[in-house]
Design a protein around this motif. Structure first.
Motif, PDB file in Angstrom:
ATOM      1  N   TYR A 187     -10.397   3.897  -5.786  1.00 40.32           N
ATOM      2  CA  TYR A 187     -10.094   5.133  -5.056  1.00 40.32           C
ATOM      3  C   TYR A 187      -9.634   6.200  -6.043  1.00 40.32           C
ATOM      4  O   TYR A 187      -8.909   5.913  -7.006  1.00 40.32           O
ATOM      5  CB  TYR A 187      -8.994   4.894  -4.022  1.00 40.32           C
TER       6      TYR A 187
ATOM      7  N   ARG B  49       0.837  -1.210   0.000  1.00 43.91           N
ATOM      8  CA  ARG B  49       0.000   0.000   0.000  1.00 43.91           C
ATOM      9  C   ARG B  49       0.867   1.253   0.000  1.00 43.91           C
ATOM     10  O   ARG B  49       0.626   2.195  -0.774  1.00 43.91           O
ATOM     11  CB  ARG B  49      -0.916   0.007   1.224  1.00 43.91           C
TER      12      ARG B  49
ATOM     13  N   SER C 152     -12.692  -2.013  -5.278  1.00 40.24           N
ATOM     14  CA  SER C 152     -12.734  -0.664  -4.713  1.00 40.24           C
ATOM     15  C   SER C 152     -11.875   0.258  -5.564  1.00 40.24           C
ATOM     16  O   SER C 152     -10.678   0.007  -5.746  1.00 40.24           O
ATOM     17  CB  SER C 152     -12.220  -0.675  -3.271  1.00 40.24           C
TER      18      SER C 152
ATOM     19  N   SER D  63      -6.816  -0.463   3.266  1.00 43.31           N
ATOM     20  CA  SER D  63      -7.452  -0.654   1.955  1.00 43.31           C
ATOM     21  C   SER D  63      -6.826  -1.806   1.178  1.00 43.31           C
ATOM     22  O   SER D  63      -7.480  -2.423   0.338  1.00 43.31           O
ATOM     23  CB  SER D  63      -7.367   0.633   1.139  1.00 43.31           C
TER      24      SER D  63
ATOM     25  N   LEU E 227      -4.354   5.655  -1.085  1.00 45.48           N
ATOM     26  CA  LEU E 227      -4.937   4.447  -0.502  1.00 45.48           C
ATOM     27  C   LEU E 227      -4.875   4.545   1.021  1.00 45.48           C
ATOM     28  O   LEU E 227      -3.783   4.606   1.603  1.00 45.48           O
ATOM     29  CB  LEU E 227      -4.169   3.213  -0.971  1.00 45.48           C
TER      30      LEU E 227
END
Length: 376
Positions: free
Chosen positions: A307, A134, A305, A157, A153
């Motif tokens: 972002y 991440r 997801s 996440s 992020l």
């Protein structure tokens, strides 16, 4: 495949998405996002393993081949020669793909990402080093957006269940063809929806401008300086859409832009005209949100997801803007003739966008309700 029609469909998607973002993220507040960055990230996802149906439906594309053809057109025109060394806008769009190292991957996908999308491609350890990955992705985004997009992020996440991460980072910096004089910038009143006024710095100019007046609104086109050395294939400009009504005028205008096919291209100032008063507020805004939640409200249930974060700042010299879109997946894929002189005083809520005119690619779109609330 009719490439021009395919590009036009993307503009319809832009305003359809903008309407939902404006309504769901922060109603009647300053918003900016990058359709171009979101489009690039979704194209990566659709081109990888899994069923691309939902993405194709959202982007109004008949196939991943069509998506990739549009991507190629944008890459060869909009992002080609993006260095500011020749005097034109500095622009870059880069892609990245991270895959769990324990997964087997068909070589054709690796070849597609590395050679067609020119993406940074890495096999990583999500199972035991999810947090490190991440941070690596966030650092990659920050480096490629000139330090403007940070910590995209959020913590948690990326997890041990993550299998793929797809990312796009977009950066733009352009100089006005006709810069504003800093000495002419003055604090003036901007009308808020609640009836109150705020004092913000307004840029002004007495030069001829690309302005057109239509039924209920006006459009201002501010072109960016074009590069030399034969760089004539690109034409970047920023557009301001100013409703006549100060109260619900912008909401009504956004509805029209989202529902009428070809609206953007049928409301473009084509020639310079005499301007009575021209006032544009300086502003700097940023916004981060989960695009996949917006899709959910639109009835498109992507199980990954997505972002997104974007920022923009305009001043007397020009514009600097950046955006990034990162998709984290756990294996579930998902004209009227204008008068001789026109006033353009943006002293109440308005909409803006930056686009490359020859391909009609919209890079950034947003709305301003209170330019005094800077978050850049």
């Amino acid at each position: 495949m009719d490439m021009r029609e395919a590009m036009k469909k993307q503009n319809e998607v832009v305003m359809f998405l903008a309407k939902h973002v404006f309504a769901s993220e922060a109603t009647h507040s300053n918003i900016v996002f990058s359709p171009a960055s979101i489009y690039s990230a979704l194209t990566l996802v659709a081109s990888g393993p899994g069923d691309p149906y939902q993405i194709l439906s959202l982007l109004k594309s008949s196939s991943t081949d069509e998506l990739n053809a549009v991507f190629t057109e944008i890459l060869s025109v909009v992002y080609a020669g993006g260095s500011a060394a020749n005097g034109g806008p500095e622009i870059s769009s880069v892609n990245g793909v991270w895959i769990e190292q324990s997964l087997s991957i068909d070589p054709k996908f690796k070849d597609l990402f590395e050679n067609f999308f020119k993406a940074a491609f890495g096999c990583v350890d999500f199972r035991s080093k999810a947090e490190e990955v991440r941070m690596e992705v966030n650092s990659w985004v920050q480096d490629r957006t000139n330090d403007l997009i940070k910590n995209l992020l959020p913590h948690g996440s990326v997890t041990e269940e993550t299998e793929w991460v797809y990312a796009n980072a977009l950066y733009f910096k352009g100089t006005w063809k006709q810069p504003f004089e800093e000495d002419d910038t003055r604090d003036r009143k901007f009308h808020l929806l609640n009836g109150s006024l705020v004092s913000v710095p307004f840029m002004t100019s007495n030069e001829d401008q690309y302005v057109s007046a239509y039924d209920g609104f006006k459009v201002l086109r501010l072109p960016f300086l074009r590069g030399g050395n034969g760089d004539t294939n690109r034409e970047f400009a920023m557009y301001f859409y100013l409703p006549d009504e100060k109260d619900d005028g912008l909401d009504n205008l956004v509805d029209k832009m989202a529902s009428i096919p070809g609206f953007l291209d049928s409301h473009i100032p084509r020639r310079e005209v005499k301007v009575g008063r021209l006032r544009i507020p300086k502003f700097g805004i940023s916004l981060g949100f989960l695009v996949s939640k917006v899709f959910d409200r639109m009835g498109l249930c992507l199980t990954s997801s997505l972002y997104h974060k974007a920022c923009i700042k305009i001043d007397e010299s020009g514009v600097e803007a950046a955006a990034a879109s990162v998709d984290e997946s756990c294996g579930c894929y998902f004209g009227m003739e204008p008068p001789k002189r026109i006033d353009f005083v943006a002293d109440h809520p308005f909409l803006f966008l930056i686009r490359e005119d020859k391909t009609e690619t919209v890079l950034f779109v947003g709305q301003i309700f209170d330019p005094s609330e800077s978050s850049y």
